[in-house]
Design a protein around this motif. Sequence first.
Motif, PDB file in Angstrom:
ATOM      1  N   ALA A 123      -7.363  12.875  20.884  1.00 56.83           N
ATOM      2  CA  ALA A 123      -6.645  13.177  19.642  1.00 56.83           C
ATOM      3  C   ALA A 123      -6.929  12.116  18.572  1.00 56.83           C
ATOM      4  O   ALA A 123      -7.131  12.452  17.395  1.00 56.83           O
ATOM      5  CB  ALA A 123      -5.142  13.257  19.918  1.00 56.83           C
ATOM      6  N   VAL A 124      -6.967  10.846  18.972  1.00 55.38           N
ATOM      7  CA  VAL A 124      -7.261   9.775  18.011  1.00 55.38           C
ATOM      8  C   VAL A 124      -8.676   9.934  17.463  1.00 55.38           C
ATOM      9  O   VAL A 124      -8.915   9.817  16.258  1.00 55.38           O
ATOM     10  CB  VAL A 124      -7.069   8.394  18.666  1.00 55.38           C
ATOM     11  CG1 VAL A 124      -7.661   7.280  17.803  1.00 55.38           C
ATOM     12  CG2 VAL A 124      -5.590   8.128  18.933  1.00 55.38           C
ATOM     13  N   ILE A 125      -9.630  10.219  18.339  1.00 55.42           N
ATOM     14  CA  ILE A 125     -11.021  10.387  17.904  1.00 55.42           C
ATOM     15  C   ILE A 125     -11.151  11.570  16.955  1.00 55.42           C
ATOM     16  O   ILE A 125     -11.813  11.488  15.910  1.00 55.42           O
ATOM     17  CB  ILE A 125     -11.956  10.539  19.125  1.00 55.42           C
ATOM     18  CG1 ILE A 125     -12.015   9.217  19.890  1.00 55.42           C
ATOM     19  CG2 ILE A 125     -13.346  10.985  18.699  1.00 55.42           C
ATOM     20  CD1 ILE A 125     -12.731   9.305  21.223  1.00 55.42           C
ATOM     21  N   LEU A 126     -10.521  12.682  17.277  1.00 53.79           N
ATOM     22  CA  LEU A 126     -10.577  13.852  16.407  1.00 53.79           C
ATOM     23  C   LEU A 126      -9.897  13.582  15.065  1.00 53.79           C
ATOM     24  O   LEU A 126     -10.381  14.017  14.003  1.00 53.79           O
ATOM     25  CB  LEU A 126      -9.940  15.065  17.081  1.00 53.79           C
ATOM     26  CG  LEU A 126     -10.736  15.667  18.241  1.00 53.79           C
ATOM     27  CD1 LEU A 126      -9.946  16.804  18.896  1.00 53.79           C
ATOM     28  CD2 LEU A 126     -12.085  16.167  17.759  1.00 53.79           C
ATOM     29  N   THR A 127      -8.793  12.858  15.092  1.00 53.22           N
ATOM     30  CA  THR A 127      -8.100  12.518  13.847  1.00 53.22           C
ATOM     31  C   THR A 127      -8.994  11.664  12.948  1.00 53.22           C
ATOM     32  O   THR A 127      -9.096  11.906  11.739  1.00 53.22           O
ATOM     33  CB  THR A 127      -6.788  11.768  14.159  1.00 53.22           C
ATOM     34  OG1 THR A 127      -5.975  12.590  15.007  1.00 53.22           O
ATOM     35  CG2 THR A 127      -6.023  11.442  12.896  1.00 53.22           C
ATOM     36  N   GLN A 128      -9.652  10.678  13.545  1.00 46.87           N
ATOM     37  CA  GLN A 128     -10.550   9.830  12.752  1.00 46.87           C
ATOM     38  C   GLN A 128     -11.725  10.637  12.214  1.00 46.87           C
ATOM     39  O   GLN A 128     -12.172  10.425  11.090  1.00 46.87           O
ATOM     40  CB  GLN A 128     -11.049   8.660  13.597  1.00 46.87           C
ATOM     41  CG  GLN A 128      -9.975   7.624  13.874  1.00 46.87           C
ATOM     42  CD  GLN A 128     -10.485   6.482  14.738  1.00 46.87           C
ATOM     43  OE1 GLN A 128     -11.586   6.546  15.291  1.00 46.87           O
ATOM     44  NE2 GLN A 128      -9.666   5.447  14.860  1.00 46.87           N
ATOM     45  N   ALA A 129     -12.229  11.577  13.006  1.00 44.35           N
ATOM     46  CA  ALA A 129     -13.345  12.412  12.541  1.00 44.35           C
ATOM     47  C   ALA A 129     -12.909  13.273  11.361  1.00 44.35           C
ATOM     48  O   ALA A 129     -13.632  13.412  10.367  1.00 44.35           O
ATOM     49  CB  ALA A 129     -13.864  13.282  13.675  1.00 44.35           C
ATOM     50  N   VAL A 130     -11.726  13.860  11.461  1.00 53.21           N
ATOM     51  CA  VAL A 130     -11.217  14.699  10.361  1.00 53.21           C
ATOM     52  C   VAL A 130     -10.991  13.858   9.122  1.00 53.21           C
ATOM     53  O   VAL A 130     -11.314  14.280   7.996  1.00 53.21           O
ATOM     54  CB  VAL A 130      -9.932  15.443  10.797  1.00 53.21           C
ATOM     55  CG1 VAL A 130      -9.243  16.094   9.607  1.00 53.21           C
ATOM     56  CG2 VAL A 130     -10.262  16.480  11.863  1.00 53.21           C
ATOM     57  N   GLN A 131     -10.448  12.664   9.280  1.00 55.89           N
ATOM     58  CA  GLN A 131     -10.245  11.782   8.124  1.00 55.89           C
ATOM     59  C   GLN A 131     -11.570  11.402   7.482  1.00 55.89           C
ATOM     60  O   GLN A 131     -11.691  11.344   6.255  1.00 55.89           O
ATOM     61  CB  GLN A 131      -9.493  10.517   8.549  1.00 55.89           C
ATOM     62  CG  GLN A 131      -8.022  10.734   8.799  1.00 55.89           C
ATOM     63  CD  GLN A 131      -7.329   9.461   9.284  1.00 55.89           C
ATOM     64  OE1 GLN A 131      -7.992   8.481   9.610  1.00 55.89           O
ATOM     65  NE2 GLN A 131      -6.008   9.506   9.333  1.00 55.89           N
ATOM     66  N   GLY A 132     -12.585  11.165   8.307  1.00 58.68           N
ATOM     67  CA  GLY A 132     -13.912  10.846   7.779  1.00 58.68           C
ATOM     68  C   GLY A 132     -14.492  12.006   6.997  1.00 58.68           C
ATOM     69  O   GLY A 132     -15.100  11.823   5.934  1.00 58.68           O
ATOM     70  N   VAL A 133     -14.310  13.218   7.492  1.00 56.87           N
ATOM     71  CA  VAL A 133     -14.814  14.399   6.791  1.00 56.87           C
ATOM     72  C   VAL A 133     -14.049  14.590   5.488  1.00 56.87           C
ATOM     73  O   VAL A 133     -14.638  14.940   4.453  1.00 56.87           O
ATOM     74  CB  VAL A 133     -14.697  15.641   7.690  1.00 56.87           C
ATOM     75  CG1 VAL A 133     -14.927  16.928   6.895  1.00 56.87           C
ATOM     76  CG2 VAL A 133     -15.641  15.558   8.869  1.00 56.87           C
ATOM     77  N   LEU A 134     -12.734  14.375   5.484  1.00 59.56           N
ATOM     78  CA  LEU A 134     -11.930  14.550   4.272  1.00 59.56           C
ATOM     79  C   LEU A 134     -12.295  13.505   3.215  1.00 59.56           C
ATOM     80  O   LEU A 134     -12.175  13.790   2.006  1.00 59.56           O
ATOM     81  CB  LEU A 134     -10.445  14.466   4.601  1.00 59.56           C
ATOM     82  CG  LEU A 134      -9.885  15.643   5.418  1.00 59.56           C
ATOM     83  CD1 LEU A 134      -8.408  15.420   5.729  1.00 59.56           C
ATOM     84  CD2 LEU A 134     -10.064  16.942   4.649  1.00 59.56           C
ATOM     85  N   GLU A 135     -12.722  12.318   3.617  1.00 55.89           N
ATOM     86  CA  GLU A 135     -13.099  11.310   2.622  1.00 55.89           C
ATOM     87  C   GLU A 135     -14.375  11.712   1.874  1.00 55.89           C
ATOM     88  O   GLU A 135     -14.512  11.428   0.695  1.00 55.89           O
ATOM     89  CB  GLU A 135     -13.340   9.964   3.320  1.00 55.89           C
ATOM     90  CG  GLU A 135     -12.067   9.248   3.701  1.00 55.89           C
ATOM     91  CD  GLU A 135     -12.355   7.901   4.379  1.00 55.89           C
ATOM     92  OE1 GLU A 135     -13.522   7.405   4.303  1.00 55.89           O
ATOM     93  OE2 GLU A 135     -11.432   7.366   4.989  1.00 55.89           O
ATOM     94  N   TYR A 136     -15.289  12.374   2.542  1.00 52.46           N
ATOM     95  CA  TYR A 136     -16.547  12.762   1.914  1.00 52.46           C
ATOM     96  C   TYR A 136     -16.475  14.146   1.261  1.00 52.46           C
ATOM     97  O   TYR A 136     -17.423  14.573   0.615  1.00 52.46           O
ATOM     98  CB  TYR A 136     -17.685  12.733   2.929  1.00 52.46           C
ATOM     99  CG  TYR A 136     -18.023  11.318   3.360  1.00 52.46           C
ATOM    100  CD1 TYR A 136     -18.606  10.431   2.468  1.00 52.46           C
ATOM    101  CD2 TYR A 136     -17.765  10.904   4.651  1.00 52.46           C
ATOM    102  CE1 TYR A 136     -18.895   9.131   2.854  1.00 52.46           C
ATOM    103  CE2 TYR A 136     -18.064   9.615   5.046  1.00 52.46           C
ATOM    104  CZ  TYR A 136     -18.632   8.726   4.148  1.00 52.46           C
ATOM    105  OH  TYR A 136     -18.933   7.456   4.537  1.00 52.46           O
ATOM    106  N   ALA A 137     -15.357  14.812   1.408  1.00 54.25           N
ATOM    107  CA  ALA A 137     -15.226  16.135   0.796  1.00 54.25           C
ATOM    108  C   ALA A 137     -15.096  15.976  -0.724  1.00 54.25           C
ATOM    109  O   ALA A 137     -14.510  14.996  -1.201  1.00 54.25           O
ATOM    110  CB  ALA A 137     -13.998  16.841   1.352  1.00 54.25           C
ATOM    111  N   PRO A 138     -15.641  16.917  -1.501  1.00 58.45           N
ATOM    112  CA  PRO A 138     -15.527  16.819  -2.976  1.00 58.45           C
ATOM    113  C   PRO A 138     -14.077  16.953  -3.399  1.00 58.45           C
ATOM    114  O   PRO A 138     -13.319  17.740  -2.846  1.00 58.45           O
ATOM    115  CB  PRO A 138     -16.379  17.959  -3.479  1.00 58.45           C
ATOM    116  CG  PRO A 138     -16.564  18.878  -2.333  1.00 58.45           C
ATOM    117  CD  PRO A 138     -16.379  18.073  -1.088  1.00 58.45           C
ATOM    118  N   LYS A 139     -13.741  16.182  -4.443  1.00 55.19           N
ATOM    119  CA  LYS A 139     -12.349  16.216  -4.922  1.00 55.19           C
ATOM    120  C   LYS A 139     -12.264  17.003  -6.198  1.00 55.19           C
ATOM    121  O   LYS A 139     -13.043  17.167  -6.994  1.00 55.19           O
ATOM    122  CB  LYS A 139     -11.855  14.800  -5.153  1.00 55.19           C
ATOM    123  CG  LYS A 139     -11.758  14.050  -3.860  1.00 55.19           C
ATOM    124  CD  LYS A 139     -11.180  12.664  -4.103  1.00 55.19           C
ATOM    125  CE  LYS A 139     -11.144  11.912  -2.784  1.00 55.19           C
ATOM    126  NZ  LYS A 139     -10.618  10.630  -2.891  1.00 55.19           N
TER     127      LYS A 139
END
Length: 77
Positions: free
Chosen positions: A61-77
């Motif tokens: 769960a921690v690894i998946l959470t960090q992966a999702v956060q990483g993807v959200l940081e690079y997503a266009p705003k």
Amino acid sequence: MAAGGSRFLKEPFEVHEQRFEATERIMELQFTQVDRRLERIEAMIEGLERRLWMTVYGVVAVILTQAVQGVLEYAPK
């Protein structure tokens, strides 16, 4: 003279029979204790297994959470 024969002929067999019965009772008690110990060990192993799986799920769960956060940081705003 006794009707059943000499007591000296029967006594050794009775002693062996009593020893055999005592040995059987002791073995039965020992196996009962071993069964109880095995049941306790199995219960402890099941508890440990549950904790281990909860730890694995937590790490995933921690690894998946960090992966999702990483993807959200690079997503266009």
